[in-house]
Motif scaffolding. Sequence first.
Motif, PDB file in Angstrom:
ATOM      1  N   GLY A   1       0.815  -1.216   0.000  1.00 18.63           N
ATOM      2  CA  GLY A   1       0.000   0.000   0.000  1.00 18.63           C
ATOM      3  C   GLY A   1       0.839   1.252   0.000  1.00 18.63           C
ATOM      4  O   GLY A   1       1.075   1.857   1.053  1.00 18.63           O
TER       5      GLY A   1
ATOM      6  N   GLY B   1       0.319  -3.293  -4.331  1.00 19.03           N
ATOM      7  CA  GLY B   1      -0.579  -2.141  -4.296  1.00 19.03           C
ATOM      8  C   GLY B   1       0.144  -0.809  -4.237  1.00 19.03           C
ATOM      9  O   GLY B   1       0.209  -0.181  -3.176  1.00 19.03           O
TER      10      GLY B   1
ATOM     11  N   LEU C   1      -3.160   1.634  -4.026  1.00 14.79           N
ATOM     12  CA  LEU C   1      -4.057   1.196  -2.952  1.00 14.79           C
ATOM     13  C   LEU C   1      -3.878  -0.285  -2.711  1.00 14.79           C
ATOM     14  O   LEU C   1      -3.908  -1.086  -3.663  1.00 14.79           O
ATOM     15  CB  LEU C   1      -5.518   1.484  -3.328  1.00 14.79           C
ATOM     16  CG  LEU C   1      -6.610   0.809  -2.483  1.00 14.79           C
ATOM     17  CD1 LEU C   1      -6.579   1.312  -1.041  1.00 14.79           C
ATOM     18  CD2 LEU C   1      -7.984   1.037  -3.111  1.00 14.79           C
ATOM     19  N   TYR C   2      -3.713  -0.667  -1.451  1.00 16.25           N
ATOM     20  CA  TYR C   2      -3.733  -2.070  -1.061  1.00 16.25           C
ATOM     21  C   TYR C   2      -4.988  -2.315  -0.245  1.00 16.25           C
ATOM     22  O   TYR C   2      -5.198  -1.680   0.795  1.00 16.25           O
ATOM     23  CB  TYR C   2      -2.493  -2.435  -0.240  1.00 16.25           C
ATOM     24  CG  TYR C   2      -2.497  -3.864   0.267  1.00 16.25           C
ATOM     25  CD1 TYR C   2      -2.183  -4.912  -0.593  1.00 16.25           C
ATOM     26  CD2 TYR C   2      -2.813  -4.146   1.593  1.00 16.25           C
ATOM     27  CE1 TYR C   2      -2.194  -6.227  -0.142  1.00 16.25           C
ATOM     28  CE2 TYR C   2      -2.821  -5.455   2.052  1.00 16.25           C
ATOM     29  CZ  TYR C   2      -2.518  -6.493   1.176  1.00 16.25           C
ATOM     30  OH  TYR C   2      -2.531  -7.801   1.636  1.00 16.25           O
TER      31      TYR C   2
ATOM     32  N   PHE D   1      -5.935   6.827 -11.000  1.00 11.41           N
ATOM     33  CA  PHE D   1      -4.734   6.192 -10.466  1.00 11.41           C
ATOM     34  C   PHE D   1      -3.685   6.238 -11.567  1.00 11.41           C
ATOM     35  O   PHE D   1      -3.850   5.609 -12.627  1.00 11.41           O
ATOM     36  CB  PHE D   1      -5.006   4.745 -10.059  1.00 11.41           C
ATOM     37  CG  PHE D   1      -5.653   4.585  -8.715  1.00 11.41           C
ATOM     38  CD1 PHE D   1      -4.959   3.990  -7.664  1.00 11.41           C
ATOM     39  CD2 PHE D   1      -6.947   5.021  -8.493  1.00 11.41           C
ATOM     40  CE1 PHE D   1      -5.553   3.827  -6.422  1.00 11.41           C
ATOM     41  CE2 PHE D   1      -7.552   4.874  -7.266  1.00 11.41           C
ATOM     42  CZ  PHE D   1      -6.854   4.279  -6.211  1.00 11.41           C
TER      43      PHE D   1
ATOM     44  N   ILE E   1      -3.649  -0.948  -7.962  1.00  5.85           N
ATOM     45  CA  ILE E   1      -4.462  -1.471  -6.855  1.00  5.85           C
ATOM     46  C   ILE E   1      -4.177  -2.959  -6.698  1.00  5.85           C
ATOM     47  O   ILE E   1      -4.079  -3.696  -7.691  1.00  5.85           O
ATOM     48  CB  ILE E   1      -5.971  -1.272  -7.133  1.00  5.85           C
ATOM     49  CG1 ILE E   1      -6.291   0.210  -7.330  1.00  5.85           C
ATOM     50  CG2 ILE E   1      -6.814  -1.837  -5.995  1.00  5.85           C
ATOM     51  CD1 ILE E   1      -7.713   0.474  -7.813  1.00  5.85           C
TER      52      ILE E   1
ATOM     53  N   THR F   1      -5.720  -6.287  -4.392  1.00  2.30           N
ATOM     54  CA  THR F   1      -6.694  -6.794  -3.411  1.00  2.30           C
ATOM     55  C   THR F   1      -6.183  -8.117  -2.871  1.00  2.30           C
ATOM     56  O   THR F   1      -5.588  -8.926  -3.598  1.00  2.30           O
ATOM     57  CB  THR F   1      -8.074  -7.001  -4.056  1.00  2.30           C
ATOM     58  OG1 THR F   1      -7.971  -7.979  -5.098  1.00  2.30           O
ATOM     59  CG2 THR F   1      -8.604  -5.690  -4.619  1.00  2.30           C
TER      60      THR F   1
ATOM     61  N   LEU G   1     -14.179  -4.604  -4.401  1.00  2.18           N
ATOM     62  CA  LEU G   1     -13.680  -3.387  -5.042  1.00  2.18           C
ATOM     63  C   LEU G   1     -14.662  -2.987  -6.142  1.00  2.18           C
ATOM     64  O   LEU G   1     -14.991  -3.786  -7.019  1.00  2.18           O
ATOM     65  CB  LEU G   1     -12.297  -3.622  -5.645  1.00  2.18           C
ATOM     66  CG  LEU G   1     -11.694  -2.477  -6.475  1.00  2.18           C
ATOM     67  CD1 LEU G   1     -11.461  -1.257  -5.612  1.00  2.18           C
ATOM     68  CD2 LEU G   1     -10.407  -2.936  -7.158  1.00  2.18           C
TER      69      LEU G   1
END
Length: 275
Positions: free
Chosen positions: A201, A227, A230-231, A244, A256, A258, A265
């Motif tokens: 992240g 990520g 975003l993580y 992004f 990103i 997940t 998401l």
Amino acid sequence: DQRGQPRPLDGDGNATAICDIGALETMAAAPVTNTPTASATPSATASATVTPTATATATNGPTSTATASATPSSTAPSTGGPITVTTLTDDLATNGNCSLREAVRAANLNTPVDACPAGRATASDTIILPAGVYTLTRAGADDSALLGDLDLTGDLTVTGAGATGTIVDGNALDRVYHILNGTVQLNSLTIRNGNSGASSGGGLRQNSGSLTLSDVAVQNNVTGNDGGGLYLGGGTATLNRGLFSGNFAGDEGGAISTNGATVTLRLTNSTLSGN
């Protein structure tokens, strides 16, 4: 008397002249004087009591002095309303301002921090972030927002003045936001230059709860793991009209990543480019 005899007479010869028989059939009446009394009983009585809202006294002399009694107002930071950030500086000093880090801690702890009013324990808090570049400078790592990234532990909305106007810069010291719990909304701002090192992240990390990004740009963030932008390690993330770009991950998910069977998401009108 009516017979013309002088009265009183000694009618019985006992040497005492008294009115001993029907002597005074008529006489002048004594004058009667009416004197009014000074007191009277009213037929009805009315009274009223007035309670003043303030009391003032004045002393007249060479200098006139007036004093008034009233209930003083409090100068402590109020509670219940939005927390408005008043400085671009990343500080925790008691100096009469409200920094972004102080605002986050006031919301997390539900207590005033410097000039930031206390957050609310029973409702979501709101932080207002005016236009400007907010650069994080307190290096270190913890989960209480004292050092490094901005740790969010409860329901919170952070609203900026637009993605081009309000910028939160991680300064490559740490990621920018770490969502530990709660329902979090980030609106109308840019998150850039985060660097989480070996931890996943680079720009944001969400451990659990619900995260919504609306009109947010996540740019130029770095992680050595997963990520870059975003993580998502747990919970639900929703991106509305997001961007992004320029994010990097040493392992998976430049934009990103997940992780976990229970994460969700959702992306609406969002762009992922150049990650």
